[in-house]
Scaffold this motif. Structure first.
Motif, short mmCIF file in Angstrom:
data_model
loop_
_atom_site.label_atom_id
_atom_site.label_comp_id
_atom_site.label_asym_id
_atom_site.label_seq_id
_atom_site.Cartn_x
_atom_site.Cartn_y
_atom_site.Cartn_z
N LEU A 1 0.84 -1.20 0.00
CA LEU A 1 0.00 0.00 0.00
C LEU A 1 0.87 1.25 0.00
CD1 LEU A 1 -2.74 -0.88 2.66
CD2 LEU A 1 -2.88 -1.10 0.18
N PRO B 1 1.23 5.28 1.24
CA PRO B 1 0.65 6.16 2.26
C PRO B 1 -0.54 6.92 1.68
CG PRO B 1 3.04 6.38 2.18
CD PRO B 1 2.65 5.55 1.01
N GLU B 2 -1.48 7.28 2.52
CA GLU B 2 -2.71 7.91 2.04
C GLU B 2 -2.44 9.17 1.22
OE1 GLU B 2 -6.85 9.59 3.95
OE2 GLU B 2 -5.76 8.02 5.00
N SER B 3 -1.49 9.99 1.68
CA SER B 3 -1.18 11.22 0.95
C SER B 3 -0.65 10.94 -0.45
CB SER B 3 -0.17 12.07 1.73
OG SER B 3 1.03 11.34 1.93
N GLU C 1 -1.30 8.14 -2.18
CA GLU C 1 -2.42 7.58 -2.93
C GLU C 1 -3.28 8.70 -3.51
OE1 GLU C 1 -3.92 4.65 -4.75
OE2 GLU C 1 -2.79 3.96 -3.01
N GLU C 2 -3.53 9.72 -2.69
CA GLU C 2 -4.35 10.85 -3.16
C GLU C 2 -3.66 11.59 -4.30
OE1 GLU C 2 -4.92 13.18 0.32
OE2 GLU C 2 -6.38 11.79 1.22
#
Length: 821
Positions: free
Chosen positions: A641, A643-645, A647-648
């Motif tokens: 995966l 990191p969310e940042s 991915e955005e």
């Protein structure tokens, strides 16, 4: 000896084997994501209590130099239980013997790794049938010693353990300390990972074993943790000269075997590679490559794709003079012409190629193999070996009715036309619908290109189901996927004209039949399932083929082919023409991915080197289907995966041809690298291949396929083995003792890790070397706290490792080496 020392010397250094012994000994330690962590506090640090069990009993701290030990018996055995042979590794010896020991009540319980939900789990096994049902697990980081501590705490009947050498060493020490007779069933080190690396006595982590080119991912991730980014890239180039490219488009099969799967998501290895290669590019460092003195021998390479570039690089490092002949005016092959800029920018490809050229590889452009340059011409020009890596440029079609209609394209031409041929129609497909026959990676490249040229809807038709295409679908950004509609398990009967200038994909649903004698399943139409898909343009994306017209002329039609691919020796990559080798997408059973082509080039360079030296091309090598030829047969259990940042950032599509994938920041990269368990790094410092502290050991080295080599080290072990043979449980084979000895000797020569000695070991060494002495002398000389020395000295006396004498008139007892009778 606090937990901090264990963490700094063992865990953070990548030497923890995940056995869980420390967690078994100490209630303040727990195993979290397969490594020890403090769940509250260390009593030594917080309360000052003497302890240190976590460090002192760690099998990695207790490393012992390999000692010659004469086996009491060597056997090659195969179980006669067909159910066991279906599930167990090699000859099924360990599963059979464990089942038998439990069934005959010789053991009440065995601690072993079992396959639970397709993941290796340390288990307490009491039911003989459970041994079979959950057989076939891969050993490593399963916490078997933590389980063994648990078992010995509440079960005082005879017990056993199955483990790899380091686990067996820990169990042996534990048995002595607790005065328990534990039956120890050992496994040869790395017996489940037979690779070129382990056969040479080197260490191979699961990620390395999953890489077609054998890149040491564990090694370069360790360097990333230390902030040594440039050194990390250099380590990759030892096996792969195209690291920047692979940081973008590699299929990252290395991640599929990550040990973290089941406890956490796998490490994002490709993202880490992308970070360090981009770091190197931005540093603008003029790389120099060390090459051997030129040998005066020339090698011709046909094609400047990944296989040809790789072969040239490694041949140049070996001292040869390779020349790559490329039919176009650019390097890269399909990487340049077929992969869109938003996935692989040109500057990335150019950077890796420039490094290869600096290694001494010459590249000649606009020079195709054919009537103007034949194999015979090359030999006459002094080239002593040839490597053919021309790739696949000939578009495949399905020969459907309507393929000749206007606005029907083939994928390779569609992509090339819109990348390099001065394409000006930026809104070519504005507001239009595109139909694509095919749903794989190339079809997705077409779809993403069409979206950037204004398309508002994409239909992708494929005979595979959603599960089959899971790996492809995961690579598509969510913001793009919502414009794509997949028609799974669907085929096309013809292409026809619709209203106005529109086209129609005449489609129908399919179902797959039983597997036939060729290993394939028939594809059958579901009656009454016909339907139409309307589109403004249609692209056929069902692959490419090798164009043999020029190759056949250049080889005088002598090159042997199979299924319209070049037939090669799968070990050496040599064709039927002596001195002519082939690799990449041109050969039979190729995986048709860049990293496999890189692996082909690397292996071909080894073969060409041997060929020019007059050496045996096959010696010490073996066929590696999974690495070089077979595609991924099943989807991985989990995925890495971002990191969310990040991915955005990736999902924020700009709808242009700039690179769509954002990359790790330095903080992100370091955090991700720290998640790596450094699997099997501890094996680098262990000399014990055959688990000599066990009662008997089993593994595949030394036996033919389907049999297990078994070595008895104790009288108890020998008795158990021979009793089972006498009972008719096994078929006997022959052992190649030379092969076994070679494996043992290779590992026994490894350098051992030198760790800080425990206070106990320091006291023992001092007494052994200095002779009779007192606690005061030891404390002063070793600069250790008196209380600590007293504790360790008295513990050594209890363990019968030194002796204590109290003499009249002396203020302190004297401690002496143990006198042998």
């Amino acid at each position: 000896m606090s937990f901090d020392l264990l963490r700094s010397e063992i865990i953070d250094a990548g030497l923890c084997q995940g056995c869980g012994l420390c967690a078994g000994y100490c209630k303040h330690i727990e195993m979290e994501t397969l490594r020890p962590t403090l769940k509250d506090y260390c009593i030594l640090e917080r309360e000052g209590q003497d302890c240190g069990k976590c460090y002192q009993n760690c099998p990695q701290v207790l490393q012992k130099k390999f000692k010659e030990l004469q086996p009491l018996g060597i056997y090659s055995l195969r179980s006669k239980d067909s159910e066991i042979l279906e599930k167990a590794s090699s000859g099924g010896f360990v599963t059979t013997i464990t089942k038998q020991l439990l069934k005959d009540k010789e053991l009440s319980e065995v601690v072993m790794v079992q396959n639970i939900d397709d993941l290796p789990k340390a288990s307490r096994v009491t039911d003989p049938e459970d041994v079979i049902q959950n057989a076939g697990a891969v050993y490593g980081r399963s916490g078997v010693l933590e389980k063994l501590v648990e078992v010995t705490g509440d079960n005082f009947e005879p017990v056993g353990i199955v483990g790899v050498p380091c686990e067996i060493r820990g169990a042996s020490e534990m048995g002595e300390e607790m005065n328990r007779d534990i039956l120890k069933i050992g496994l040869f080190c790395n017996s489940s990972m037979r690779t070129a690396e382990t056969d040479r006595g080197l260490v191979c982590s699961p990620c390395c074993g999953g890489c077609p080119s054998g890149v040491n991912a564990q090694g370069y991730i360790s360097l990333i943790r230390e902030g040594k980014y440039l050194e990390a890239v250099d380590l990759i180039r030892n096996d792969n000269p195209l690291p920047s490219i692979c940081g973008r488009i590699c299929t990252h099969e290395c991640e599929h075997g990550c040990t973290l799967i089941g406890s956490d998501h796998p490490v994002a290895i490709r993202e880490l590679k992308k970070f360090i290669t981009e770091y190197e590019i931005k540093q603008d460092i003029k790389k120099s490559v060390k090459i051997k003195k030129k040998l005066g021998k020339k090698v011709a390479i046909i094609g400047a794709g990944p296989a040809g570039l790789t072969a040239g690089y490694f041949l140049s490092l070996k001292g040869y003079s390779p020349t790559i002949f490329e039919k176009t005016d650019h390097t890269g092959g399909m990487l340049r012409y077929g992969v869109p800029q938003f996935r692989l920018p040109d500057y990335v490809l150019d950077y890796d190629v420039e490094t290869i050229k600096k290694a001494g590889v010459d590249i000649v452009f606009n020079k195709p193999l054919g009537p103007d340059m034949t194999i015979e011409d090359l030999k006459n020009d002094g080239y002593e070996a040839v490597f053919i890596a021309t790739g696949q440029y000939k578009p495949r079609t399905l020969h459907l009715e309507g393929e000749e209609l206007p606005n029907v394209h083939v994928a390779i031409n569609f992509l090339i036309d819109r990348k390099y041929r001065d394409w000006q129609k930026q809104q070519e497909f504005k507001g239009k619908t595109i139909g694509i026959i095919g749903g794989g990676p190339v079809a997705v490249d077409v779809a993403q290109t069409a979206l950037r040229l204004g398309a508002e809807k994409i239909h992708l038709v494929d005979i595979m189901n959603e599960k089959d295409l899971e790996l492809v679908l995961r690579e598509i950004p969510e913001e793009e996927l919502k414009f794509m509609e997949y028609h799974f398990e669907t085929s096309v009967s013809k292409i026809s004209k619709g209203e106005g200038e529109t086209l129609v994909l005449n489609s129908y649903k399919i179902e797959k039949g039983e597997v036939d004698n060729t290993g394939r399943r028939s594809i059958n139409k579901i009656e009454g399932s016909d339907y139409e898909i309307k589109a403004d343009a249609i692209v056929i994306a069902v692959g490419q083929a090798v164009d043999f017209n020029l190759i056949d002329i250049a080889t005088g039609n002598k090159l042997k082919k199979e299924h319209n691919k070049i037939e090669i020796d799968p070990i050496t990559f040599e064709t039927n023409i002596p001195g002519v080798f082939a690799g990449g997408d041109t050969i039979t059973h190729s995986k048709a991915v860049a990293i496999a082509a890189i692996a082909h080039g690397k292996e071909a360079a080894i073969s060409i080197d041997r060929y020019l030296k007059g050496e045996d091309l096959s010696k010490g090598r073996y066929r590696q289907n999974k690495m070089f030829f077979e595609g991924i047969t099943r989807t991985p259990k989990d995925y890495s995966l971002k990191p969310e940042s990040l991915e955005e950032a990736t999902e924020d599509i700009q709808w242009n041809f700039e690179e769509i994938e954002a990359m790790f920041t330095e903080d992100m990269a370091l955090a991700e690298a720290r998640r790596c368990l450094s699997c099997n790094h501890y094996c680098s410092h262990c000399q014990d291949f055959p688990a000599i502290y066990s009662d008997f050991t089993a593994g595949e080295v030394g036996s033919k396929q389907g049999f297990t080599t078994v070595v008895a080290w104790t009288e108890r072990g020998k008795e158990i083995i021979e009793k089972s043979i006498a009972q008719g449980s096994f078929e006997e084979g022959t052992v190649n003792e030379d092969e076994l000895k070679k494996a043992i000797n290779l590992k026994s020569k490894r350098e051992m890790e030198v760790l800080e000695k425990t206070p106990r070991q320091q006291v023992l060494d001092y007494v052994t070397l200095q002779g009779p002495t007192t606690i005061s002398n030891i404390s002063k000389t070793l600069n250790l706290e008196t209380k600590k020395v007293r504790y360790e000295a008295l513990r050594l006396v209890q363990l019968n490792q030194i002796e204590m004498n109290v003499e009249p008139g002396l203020e302190e007892p004297r401690f002496s080496p143990l006198c042998e009778d």
